[in-house]
Structure formats: C-alpha cells, structure tokens
Design a protein around this motif. Sequence first.
Motif, PDB file in Angstrom:
ATOM      1  N   SER A   1      36.580  48.670  25.332  1.00  0.00           N
ATOM      2  CA  SER A   1      35.744  48.751  26.535  1.00  0.00           C
ATOM      3  C   SER A   1      34.670  49.827  26.392  1.00  0.00           C
ATOM      4  O   SER A   1      33.762  49.927  27.215  1.00  0.00           O
ATOM      5  CB  SER A   1      36.607  49.042  27.769  1.00  0.00           C
ATOM      6  OG  SER A   1      37.147  50.351  27.729  1.00  0.00           O
TER       7      SER A   1
ATOM      8  N   LEU B   1      24.582  49.857  32.137  1.00  0.00           N
ATOM      9  CA  LEU B   1      25.384  50.104  33.336  1.00  0.00           C
ATOM     10  C   LEU B   1      24.572  50.822  34.402  1.00  0.00           C
ATOM     11  O   LEU B   1      24.588  50.453  35.583  1.00  0.00           O
ATOM     12  CB  LEU B   1      26.606  50.956  32.973  1.00  0.00           C
ATOM     13  CG  LEU B   1      27.876  50.261  32.514  1.00  0.00           C
ATOM     14  CD1 LEU B   1      28.896  51.292  32.042  1.00  0.00           C
ATOM     15  CD2 LEU B   1      28.463  49.396  33.615  1.00  0.00           C
TER      16      LEU B   1
ATOM     17  N   LYS C   1      32.630  51.930  31.133  1.00  0.00           N
ATOM     18  CA  LYS C   1      32.684  50.607  31.763  1.00  0.00           C
ATOM     19  C   LYS C   1      33.816  50.549  32.781  1.00  0.00           C
ATOM     20  O   LYS C   1      33.652  50.045  33.899  1.00  0.00           O
ATOM     21  CB  LYS C   1      32.859  49.516  30.712  1.00  0.00           C
ATOM     22  CG  LYS C   1      32.906  48.100  31.285  1.00  0.00           C
ATOM     23  CD  LYS C   1      32.973  47.061  30.189  1.00  0.00           C
ATOM     24  CE  LYS C   1      33.121  45.655  30.761  1.00  0.00           C
ATOM     25  NZ  LYS C   1      32.022  45.298  31.677  1.00  0.00           N
ATOM     26  N   GLN C   2      34.978  51.087  32.402  1.00  0.00           N
ATOM     27  CA  GLN C   2      36.115  51.076  33.318  1.00  0.00           C
ATOM     28  C   GLN C   2      35.869  51.962  34.535  1.00  0.00           C
ATOM     29  O   GLN C   2      36.248  51.623  35.653  1.00  0.00           O
ATOM     30  CB  GLN C   2      37.378  51.530  32.582  1.00  0.00           C
ATOM     31  CG  GLN C   2      37.870  50.551  31.535  1.00  0.00           C
ATOM     32  CD  GLN C   2      38.964  51.141  30.661  1.00  0.00           C
ATOM     33  OE1 GLN C   2      38.963  52.339  30.360  1.00  0.00           O
ATOM     34  NE2 GLN C   2      39.917  50.313  30.244  1.00  0.00           N
TER      35      GLN C   2
ATOM     36  N   ASP D   1      32.486  50.354  36.747  1.00  0.00           N
ATOM     37  CA  ASP D   1      32.488  48.974  37.209  1.00  0.00           C
ATOM     38  C   ASP D   1      32.698  48.974  38.724  1.00  0.00           C
ATOM     39  O   ASP D   1      33.763  49.336  39.213  1.00  0.00           O
ATOM     40  CB  ASP D   1      33.599  48.182  36.518  1.00  0.00           C
ATOM     41  CG  ASP D   1      33.610  46.702  36.904  1.00  0.00           C
ATOM     42  OD1 ASP D   1      32.774  46.325  37.749  1.00  0.00           O
ATOM     43  OD2 ASP D   1      34.441  45.970  36.369  1.00  0.00           O
TER      44      ASP D   1
ATOM     45  N   ASN E   1      33.157  46.671  40.641  1.00  0.00           N
ATOM     46  CA  ASN E   1      34.112  45.654  41.087  1.00  0.00           C
ATOM     47  C   ASN E   1      35.556  46.116  40.910  1.00  0.00           C
ATOM     48  O   ASN E   1      36.484  45.415  41.285  1.00  0.00           O
ATOM     49  CB  ASN E   1      33.906  44.348  40.310  1.00  0.00           C
ATOM     50  CG  ASN E   1      32.536  43.756  40.581  1.00  0.00           C
ATOM     51  OD1 ASN E   1      32.133  43.641  41.722  1.00  0.00           O
ATOM     52  ND2 ASN E   1      31.835  43.384  39.512  1.00  0.00           N
TER      53      ASN E   1
END
Length: 351
Positions: A60, A70, A343-344, A347, A349
């Motif tokens: 990731s 990002l 990314k983790q 994110d 979402n």
Amino acid sequence: MYSLRQWWKFAKQINHQYNVSILRMLLENIVLYCFRGVGPRYYFEAQIWQPQLNWHDKLSYSDSRGYKTLLAELNPPAYRKISQHKVVEKAVLQLNGIPVAPFIGFFHPSRGIEHNGQTLNNRQTLHKLLSAHNGQRIVFKLVEGWGGHGMSVIIPLEVNHQLQIKDVKLNTFSAFDVWFSQLTVPQDGLVLEEYVEQHSQMARLNPDSVNTLRVWVKLVNNIPQIVGTIVRIGRAGSLVDNASQGGFIARVVQDTGIIDQAMSCDIVPVVYQTHPDSGIKLSGTEIPFWHESMSLAKRALLAFPEMKFTGLDIAITADGPLVIELNLEPDKVTARNFGKSLKQLLDVNAN
C-alpha cells in the motif's frame, strides 16, 4: 541516486537494532521498487521493513508521486494558496473564531499594514510600530516560509530615547537604523506576530523553542477525524522545533495525550528516553489541553474551503491551544509515526 553503501549502512543498523534480516530487506526493497516505485530511502524512512507489516500493508506504500496524487484528490491545488499565504491564512482562521498567534503587522513596501489598519511600509512606520512594543518579543516570519526558515525573534528596547533592537537568537543589540539596514525583506514581505508564551509543561520539554503539536486531520463524510499527532521538540539554543533546524519528535498516545516515545528525525531514528541536551524525562509527559487541541485542529480544517486534509501546528499556552499554521502538504515521512501507509491513513473512505 541512493548508493549501495548507504543502503548497506541503514540495513546493518536495522539488523543490529531490530534483528531484521538483511536479505529480507533487500528482497522487499526490490519488490517494492519494481511494483510500487518505492525507492531505498523511503523504504527505510517509512519503516516499511517492520516485520509486523504484511505484504498487503507493504504494497500500500508508494513513491512521492503517489502522495502527490492523494493530495490532489484531498486538497484541490486551486484552493491551497489560501493557506500558504500566512496573512490570508491568519485572517481566515480569525474570521472563524480560531485562536492564532496575535497579528502585529504585515511589512511590505506597498501593501504593508498594521493590525489596526495603519500603513506599515517603510523605515519610519516600522520604527513607530516597534517603539510601541517596547520590551516585547516580536516574531518576524516569511509570508510563505516553511520549516522555521527566515524566522527571527527580536525585542525592541528604548535606551536613552533611542530604539535598540535585541536579536534573541544571537543575543546581540543594534541601533534600529543598523538593524533595519541589515533586515532582509523578501518580495512578498514579512509577517509580524506576538511571540507565543507556551504552557509551562510544554516549556519544560525545551524552554528555548515553542514546542508544538503537529496534528494530521482528514475530512471523512464532512466530519473531521484525527489521523495522528506528534510533538515537535527543539534543541537547546534553538528558537524553533523544526526537524530541519535540528529538532526531534515524540509520539503521543492519541487517546490520552501522553508522550510515549521520543526520537530523532533521521532515516533510522535514534530513540530518546530523555531530552538529549537537558536530560529531562520525556516519556510519560502529559500534554496540557489535549482534548481542546484536538477539537481545535478539527475546527481549523473546516475553516478552509474544499480542504480535506492538513497537518497543522498547534502551540499550547497557559490559556489553551492556538493554531500556528496549516500545512496542506506536510512531510510525508511523519506518517511513519502513525503505523500505516499514506494511502491507508489518508483514504477518506476509510475510518
């Protein structure tokens, strides 16, 4: 280009400190470079070598281009300039009722202005302003500076009816005219603020610098959430706590606001149990106004249109926290203190 000698140096250091196989690190680094563009430096900086990370976690991670992608999704470039200009940023925060370091003036040859609307654009107007702040610490900052670069702290003093300027960092005195002749004024001017007197508990960490919280906040379904927080701590004799100026950081237990572990900002960090200069114990220190600081960080993000992520700096005074500045593209290496990939962490979402 990262040399094999540098890679070997850090691999041996990690092998010695954490008993991680050098062969394992080499194979991981090759795979991550081939599939995710993660170079050797970031492999070590982001601590992707940690054995507790599985391959799903390791994959990731991505290179700087991934971070830029990002950020473009989170913070539209067209809106970022609002926070990059310190005068505009301070105005937006104050308009939203968010406490900041008190604004004294903006020194600029054509646009300069004091907090009360008076002109602040030349030697005479600056002399008048500083004379009115006799004996007070005043911070000069670059309008779009970062990392503490270009910052200075002075104390104007009336001596025998003559204005003298004390440079706090250099501990020198100059007549105002001499000091002004040496003052470097960038094309976009200088911001003048009152010096922030920090809470005694924060000053205990290092009395020479204003030691701040760096708080990462993201917006999820229009609700701000704390990603993670570190404390930035300066070194003896330094006015700032920035890593680029020799400072270091401490991880904080997010639920309690208690310092867990302090460390340098090196590629392979040096862990500190005490302050390397003063010997003051760091682990176990409780950050004052912790919950108020987290609430303030969330409010600050909401003050800026279209922004979904920031890493902001918060100082803590005896009366509570205040915002020093926002960073809409904070140093990506800070993420290693929060235990996940960028990314983790970012994110929107994910909760």
